[in-house]
Write a protein that holds these residues in place. Sequence first.
Motif, PDB file in Angstrom:
ATOM      1  N   ALA A 115       0.679  -1.092  -0.164  1.00  0.00           N
ATOM      2  CA  ALA A 115      -0.052  -0.136  -0.028  1.00  0.00           C
ATOM      3  C   ALA A 115       0.692   1.339   0.030  1.00  0.00           C
ATOM      4  O   ALA A 115       1.795   1.437   0.559  1.00  0.00           O
ATOM      5  CB  ALA A 115      -0.855   0.063   1.074  1.00  0.00           C
ATOM      6  N   THR A 116       0.463   2.334  -0.958  1.00  0.00           N
ATOM      7  CA  THR A 116       1.228   3.391  -0.924  1.00  0.00           C
ATOM      8  C   THR A 116       0.646   4.312   0.068  1.00  0.00           C
ATOM      9  O   THR A 116      -0.670   4.434   0.305  1.00  0.00           O
ATOM     10  CB  THR A 116       1.262   3.997  -2.291  1.00  0.00           C
ATOM     11  OG1 THR A 116      -0.136   4.268  -2.769  1.00  0.00           O
ATOM     12  CG2 THR A 116       2.249   3.145  -3.303  1.00  0.00           C
ATOM     13  N   VAL A 117       1.142   5.329   0.444  1.00  0.00           N
ATOM     14  CA  VAL A 117       0.539   6.343   1.612  1.00  0.00           C
ATOM     15  C   VAL A 117       1.126   7.569   1.073  1.00  0.00           C
ATOM     16  O   VAL A 117       2.071   8.143   0.600  1.00  0.00           O
ATOM     17  CB  VAL A 117       1.104   6.260   2.931  1.00  0.00           C
ATOM     18  CG1 VAL A 117       0.743   7.032   3.856  1.00  0.00           C
ATOM     19  CG2 VAL A 117       1.083   4.638   3.401  1.00  0.00           C
ATOM     20  N   VAL A 118       0.098   8.560   0.927  1.00  0.00           N
ATOM     21  CA  VAL A 118       0.073   9.912   0.699  1.00  0.00           C
ATOM     22  C   VAL A 118      -0.253  10.726   1.801  1.00  0.00           C
ATOM     23  O   VAL A 118      -1.489  10.625   2.445  1.00  0.00           O
ATOM     24  CB  VAL A 118      -0.861  10.339  -0.467  1.00  0.00           C
ATOM     25  CG1 VAL A 118      -0.728  11.823  -0.679  1.00  0.00           C
ATOM     26  CG2 VAL A 118      -0.497   9.671  -1.672  1.00  0.00           C
ATOM     27  N   HIS A 119       0.423  11.460   2.655  1.00  0.00           N
ATOM     28  CA  HIS A 119       0.391  12.211   3.805  1.00  0.00           C
ATOM     29  C   HIS A 119       0.140  13.669   3.366  1.00  0.00           C
ATOM     30  O   HIS A 119       0.838  14.314   2.746  1.00  0.00           O
ATOM     31  CB  HIS A 119       1.590  12.002   4.490  1.00  0.00           C
ATOM     32  CG  HIS A 119       1.420  12.845   6.006  1.00  0.00           C
ATOM     33  ND1 HIS A 119       2.224  13.756   6.295  1.00  0.00           N
ATOM     34  CD2 HIS A 119       0.409  12.615   6.940  1.00  0.00           C
ATOM     35  CE1 HIS A 119       1.857  14.208   7.595  1.00  0.00           C
ATOM     36  NE2 HIS A 119       0.811  13.311   7.889  1.00  0.00           N
ATOM     37  N   ARG A 120      -1.051  14.218   3.893  1.00  0.00           N
ATOM     38  CA  ARG A 120      -1.163  15.625   3.942  1.00  0.00           C
ATOM     39  C   ARG A 120      -1.193  16.094   5.480  1.00  0.00           C
ATOM     40  O   ARG A 120      -1.925  15.752   5.949  1.00  0.00           O
ATOM     41  CB  ARG A 120      -2.506  16.064   2.900  1.00  0.00           C
ATOM     42  CG  ARG A 120      -2.527  15.912   1.624  1.00  0.00           C
ATOM     43  CD  ARG A 120      -3.615  16.304   1.026  1.00  0.00           C
ATOM     44  NE  ARG A 120      -3.474  17.858   0.787  1.00  0.00           N
ATOM     45  CZ  ARG A 120      -4.164  18.470  -0.164  1.00  0.00           C
ATOM     46  NH1 ARG A 120      -5.012  17.710  -0.793  1.00  0.00           N
ATOM     47  NH2 ARG A 120      -4.168  19.757  -0.116  1.00  0.00           N
ATOM     48  N   ASP A 121      -0.424  17.227   5.449  1.00  0.00           N
ATOM     49  CA  ASP A 121      -0.288  17.964   6.786  1.00  0.00           C
ATOM     50  C   ASP A 121      -0.963  19.205   6.525  1.00  0.00           C
ATOM     51  O   ASP A 121      -0.345  20.081   6.278  1.00  0.00           O
ATOM     52  CB  ASP A 121       1.031  17.866   7.315  1.00  0.00           C
ATOM     53  CG  ASP A 121       1.175  18.671   8.596  1.00  0.00           C
ATOM     54  OD1 ASP A 121       0.165  19.216   9.125  1.00  0.00           O
ATOM     55  OD2 ASP A 121       2.232  18.350   9.501  1.00  0.00           O
TER      56      ASP A 121
END
Length: 180
Positions: free
Chosen positions: A34-40
């Motif tokens: 699974a790829t993870v895209v992080h938005r802060d």
Amino acid sequence: MILHIDSSVLADNSVSRQLTAAIVSRLQAADPSATVVHRDLAAAPLPHFLPGVADDSVEQFLAANTVVIGAPMYNFSVPSQLKAWIDHILVAGKTFKYTEQGVVGLAGPKRIIVAVSRGGFYGAGSPGAAMEHLETYLRSVFAFIGLDPEFVVAEGIQVSPDHRATAIEGALESISQLAA
């Protein structure tokens, strides 16, 4: 894809960030591909919603299979930066549509896991329950677009250091029980 949304302004002192990291770690352990895209949203806030001004939030949201959201309670509701993100993903024709029979959600199927942190006690049956507008709001928002969110809650984290530790421990135990 796992979309990881953090909204706390407390950086390393944030309970909701600690919980979202644990949730994402659990999901990645179950599916290492699974790829993870992080938005802060605290570090890179979105502008408040303006008609005709688009960004990639809704496309990113729709592309995700799972969305993990850190939602600390600020003044009885969601942080304004999280509200701005929600305004960007609630898009008629993309995540919902109006019909003569009512609103139809278009965002599913998708898993939504929300990590909630609350300084006091606002859960069902508590004296402060009537002031809890975070979880109730998020349940309504996601139901509107056809989704049924799961919640992990750490409550009373500002009561005392001992209670903070106990609340975090309980939330982490709940995370360990989440279905992968």
